[in-house]
Design a protein around this motif. Structure first.
Motif, PDB file in Angstrom:
ATOM      1  N   GLY A  53      66.474  -4.847  36.608  1.00 25.42           N
ATOM      2  CA  GLY A  53      66.522  -6.297  36.466  1.00 25.42           C
ATOM      3  C   GLY A  53      66.052  -7.030  37.703  1.00 25.42           C
ATOM      4  N   LEU A  73      68.199 -10.341  37.508  1.00 25.59           N
ATOM      5  CA  LEU A  73      68.711 -10.969  36.293  1.00 25.59           C
ATOM      6  C   LEU A  73      70.209 -10.765  36.234  1.00 25.59           C
ATOM      7  CD1 LEU A  73      66.063  -9.831  33.668  1.00 25.59           C
ATOM      8  CD2 LEU A  73      66.391 -12.134  34.604  1.00 25.59           C
ATOM      9  N   PRO A  75      73.914 -11.058  33.868  1.00 24.32           N
ATOM     10  CA  PRO A  75      74.266 -10.794  32.468  1.00 24.32           C
ATOM     11  C   PRO A  75      74.140 -12.011  31.551  1.00 24.32           C
ATOM     12  CG  PRO A  75      75.920  -9.859  33.930  1.00 24.32           C
ATOM     13  CD  PRO A  75      74.991 -10.686  34.776  1.00 24.32           C
ATOM     14  N   GLU A  76      74.300 -13.197  32.111  1.00 24.91           N
ATOM     15  CA  GLU A  76      74.172 -14.400  31.289  1.00 24.91           C
ATOM     16  C   GLU A  76      72.718 -14.549  30.859  1.00 24.91           C
ATOM     17  OE1 GLU A  76      75.335 -14.583  34.504  1.00 24.91           O
ATOM     18  OE2 GLU A  76      77.462 -14.721  34.154  1.00 24.91           O
ATOM     19  N   PRO A  77      72.474 -14.993  29.629  1.00 26.01           N
ATOM     20  CA  PRO A  77      71.093 -15.165  29.162  1.00 26.01           C
ATOM     21  C   PRO A  77      70.307 -16.149  30.032  1.00 26.01           C
ATOM     22  CG  PRO A  77      72.656 -15.394  27.350  1.00 26.01           C
ATOM     23  CD  PRO A  77      73.450 -15.329  28.613  1.00 26.01           C
ATOM     24  N   GLU A  78      69.110 -15.764  30.378  1.00 26.38           N
ATOM     25  CA  GLU A  78      68.176 -16.609  31.131  1.00 26.38           C
ATOM     26  C   GLU A  78      68.711 -17.078  32.476  1.00 26.38           C
ATOM     27  OE1 GLU A  78      66.049 -19.556  28.897  1.00 26.38           O
ATOM     28  OE2 GLU A  78      66.430 -18.483  27.028  1.00 26.38           O
ATOM     29  N   VAL A  79      69.506 -16.231  33.141  1.00 20.99           N
ATOM     30  CA  VAL A  79      70.030 -16.581  34.454  1.00 20.99           C
ATOM     31  C   VAL A  79      69.604 -15.516  35.456  1.00 20.99           C
ATOM     32  CG1 VAL A  79      72.103 -17.013  35.830  1.00 20.99           C
ATOM     33  CG2 VAL A  79      72.011 -17.784  33.462  1.00 20.99           C
TER      34      VAL A  79
END
Length: 106
Positions: A53, A73, A75-79
């Motif tokens: 990531g 990256l 775990p939260e989407p798009e973060v």
């Protein structure tokens, strides 16, 4: 013009050069110390550039690398999290930092 290039484990020497310069010139800006990195193996550098990531990018001005940034990256989407960034003093104030942050964000 600022040129950005994503780098990976095979370009570990580029990252090493930038990281050591950053730790030498701005030790107060990082949680790592120069002594933690100056004598590590090639494999350790490659491992740093192989984080799942992870994203590492270098910035160049007129063909000379003048900065670097790394992110991961979350775990939260798009973060994503910017985990390191440095711009050589000679290149500051020219938009290099903004370009590096934007590259990690993207």
């Amino acid at each position: 013009m600022i040129e950005l290039r994503k780098i990976g484990p095979d370009e570990w020497e580029i990252w090493k050069h930038q990281r050591l310069a950053a730790l030498m010139k701005a030790p107060y800006a990082f949680s790592s110390k120069l002594a933690d990195w100056e004598n590590v193996s090639e494999q350790r550098w490659r491992d740093r550039l192989s984080i799942h990531g992870g994203y590492q990018v270098v910035a160049s001005l007129q063909g000379t690398i003048v900065g670097m940034a790394g992110g991961i990256l979350l775990p939260e989407p798009e973060v994503a999290e910017l985990i390191s960034m440095w711009v050589a003093p000679s290149a500051r104030g020219r938009g290099v930092g903004d370009a590096l942050v934007a590259a990690v964000e993207e």
